[in-house]
Design an enzyme around this catalytic site. Structure first.
Site, PDB file in Angstrom:
ATOM      1  N   HIS A   6       1.045  -1.268  -0.128  1.00  0.00           N
ATOM      2  CA  HIS A   6      -0.019  -0.114   0.129  1.00  0.00           C
ATOM      3  C   HIS A   6       0.827   1.297  -0.157  1.00  0.00           C
ATOM      4  CE1 HIS A   6      -3.312   2.645   1.331  1.00  0.00           C
ATOM      5  NE2 HIS A   6      -2.238   2.986   2.117  1.00  0.00           N
ATOM      6  N   GLU A   7       1.970   1.187   0.795  1.00  0.00           N
ATOM      7  CA  GLU A   7       2.641   2.503   0.982  1.00  0.00           C
ATOM      8  C   GLU A   7       3.441   2.617  -0.329  1.00  0.00           C
ATOM      9  OE1 GLU A   7       1.887   4.363   3.151  1.00  0.00           O
ATOM     10  OE2 GLU A   7       1.087   3.116   4.426  1.00  0.00           O
ATOM     11  N   HIS A  59       1.301   4.482  -2.911  1.00  0.00           N
ATOM     12  CA  HIS A  59       1.413   5.771  -2.751  1.00  0.00           C
ATOM     13  C   HIS A  59       2.714   6.346  -3.266  1.00  0.00           C
ATOM     14  CE1 HIS A  59      -1.775   6.788  -0.160  1.00  0.00           C
ATOM     15  NE2 HIS A  59      -1.566   5.800   0.910  1.00  0.00           N
ATOM     16  N   GLU A 115      -6.389   7.278  -1.156  1.00  0.00           N
ATOM     17  CA  GLU A 115      -6.294   5.735  -0.237  1.00  0.00           C
ATOM     18  C   GLU A 115      -6.793   4.700  -0.991  1.00  0.00           C
ATOM     19  OE1 GLU A 115      -4.646   5.263   2.469  1.00  0.00           O
ATOM     20  OE2 GLU A 115      -3.967   7.331   2.677  1.00  0.00           O
TER      21      GLU A 115
END
Length: 282
Positions: A131-132, A135, A206
Site C-alpha cells: 500500500h505504501e 502511494h 487511499e
C-alpha cells in the site's frame, strides 16, 4: 482508474473555486498573490516532508541487517512497481501504523511503527508495505501538495474578501463589484468547500493506494486482513503525534477523534476491506 478520474475532477473543482474567488476580487493581482503565497507555504513542506515528519516521530533508519525480511519484500515489490527501493524507517511507538513520504520515488521513504511489526503476520505486513509503495508509485505526496496549494490560495483570497466586504470595499452602485452580501457569503463558504474537496482527494488516493498495493502484493486479502487488525489496535493504542500528519498514515492514527465522514482523511475501513475482498472475488 475511477480514483484517478475522481482526483482530476476534484482538483478541477478546486481550481474552478479558486478562479471564481479571484474573479470576485475583481482582477488577477489578488489571484496571483494568493497562489504565490500558498506556493511558498507548501513547497517547503513538499521538499522537506520526509525530514520533517521523520524527525517529528523520532524515526530511525533500518538497515538490511536490522530487518532483512522487510527490505527483501520492499525491494521485490518496488521492482514490480518500477520505482527505486525506498529507504525504510522504524518509528519507536507501539501504536500500529505506517506511512510513505518523499517528494518523488527517487527520494521516497517508508516508515513503520514498532507496533505494526509486532501484530501483523508476514503476509499482512507485505500488504501494508505494498500500500505504501502504491502511494509512492502514484506520486500522492505531489498530488496532495497541489491540493494544499490550491486550498491555501482559496483560504487566503476568502480572508481578503471577508475584510473587503466587512469594511465596505464593494460598492452597491458598482455593477461590476457585485453584491457585498454575496461576496461575504462566498468568502465564508469557499474555505469549507475547499476543505471538503481536499479531504475527498485524500480519501480517493487511499482507495487508489489500496488497489495498487493489492496488485503489488498479488493478493488483496493480505491488505484486507491488515486493515482490520490495524483499525482495531489503533483505537486501543492511539499514536503519539501531530493531527496534522493524520492523512499520511495507512489508518487514522488518532481514532479517538471521530470526524464526520465528509471531513475524514481516510475512507471507512469497512468500505476499504469490502473493496479489497471484491478484488479477491469474495
Amino acid at each position: 482508474m475511477t480514483s484517478q478520474i475522481k482526483t482530476v475532477l476534484l482538483l478541477g473543482l478546486l481550481t474552478g473555486l479558486l478562479m471564481m474567488l479571484g474573479g470576485a476580487m475583481g482582477g488577477r493581482t489578488g489571484l496571483f498573490l494568493a497562489f504565490g503565497l500558498a506556493m511558498l507555504m507548501n513547497v517547503g513542506s513538499y521538499w522537506y516532508s520526509d525530514k520533517i515528519v521523520l524527525k517529528m516521530y523520532k524515526a530511525q533508519e533500518l538497515s538490511p541487517g536490522d530487518a532483512p525480511h522487510i527490505h527483501r519484500v520492499v525491494e521485490e515489490m518496488a521492482a514490480t512497481a518500477g520505482i527505486p527501493k525506498p529507504r525504510i524507517f522504524l518509528i519507536p511507538q507501539d501504536s500500529p501504523n505506517a506511512f510513505a513520504t518523499g517528494r518523488n520515488p527517487e527520494n521516497a521513504v517508508v516508515a513503520v511503527t514498532r507496533g505494526i511489526v509486532n501484530i501483523l503476520n508476514p503476509d499482512e505486513l507485505k500488504g501494508v508495505l505494498a500500500h505504501e509503495l502504491g502511494h509512492i508509485a502514484n506520486r500522492d505526496i505531489l498530488i496532495q501538495t497541489i491540493a494544499a496549494v490550491l486550498a491555501g490560495a482559496i483560504v487566503f483570497i476568502a480572508n481578503m474578501l471577508q475584510w473587503t466586504a466587512i469594511f465596505g470595499g464593494f460598492s452597491r452602485d458598482d455593477d461590476e463589484g457585485g453584491s457585498p452580501l454575496a461576496a461575504l457569503a462566498m468568502a465564508f463558504l469557499a474555505p469549507v468547500a475547499a476543505g471538503l474537496i481536499q479531504m475527498a482527494i485524500s480519501r480517493s488516493r487511499e482507495y487508489l493506494a489500496d488497489a495498487t498495493g493489492a496488485r503489488l502484493a498479488q493478493n488483496p486479502l493480505h491488505l484486507a486482513g491488515a486493515l482490520a487488525k490495524l483499525d482495531a489496535a489503533s483505537r486501543q493504542v492511539p499514536l503519539q503525534g501531530s493531527p496534522a500528519t493524520e492523512n499520511m498514515f495507512i489508518v487514522n492514527p488518532f481514532s479517538g477523534r471521530r470526524a464526520m465522514s465528509l471531513f475524514a482523511t481516510h475512507p471507512p475501513i469497512e468500505e476499504r476491506i469490502a473493496r479489497l475482498r471484491a478484488m479477491a472475488g469474495e
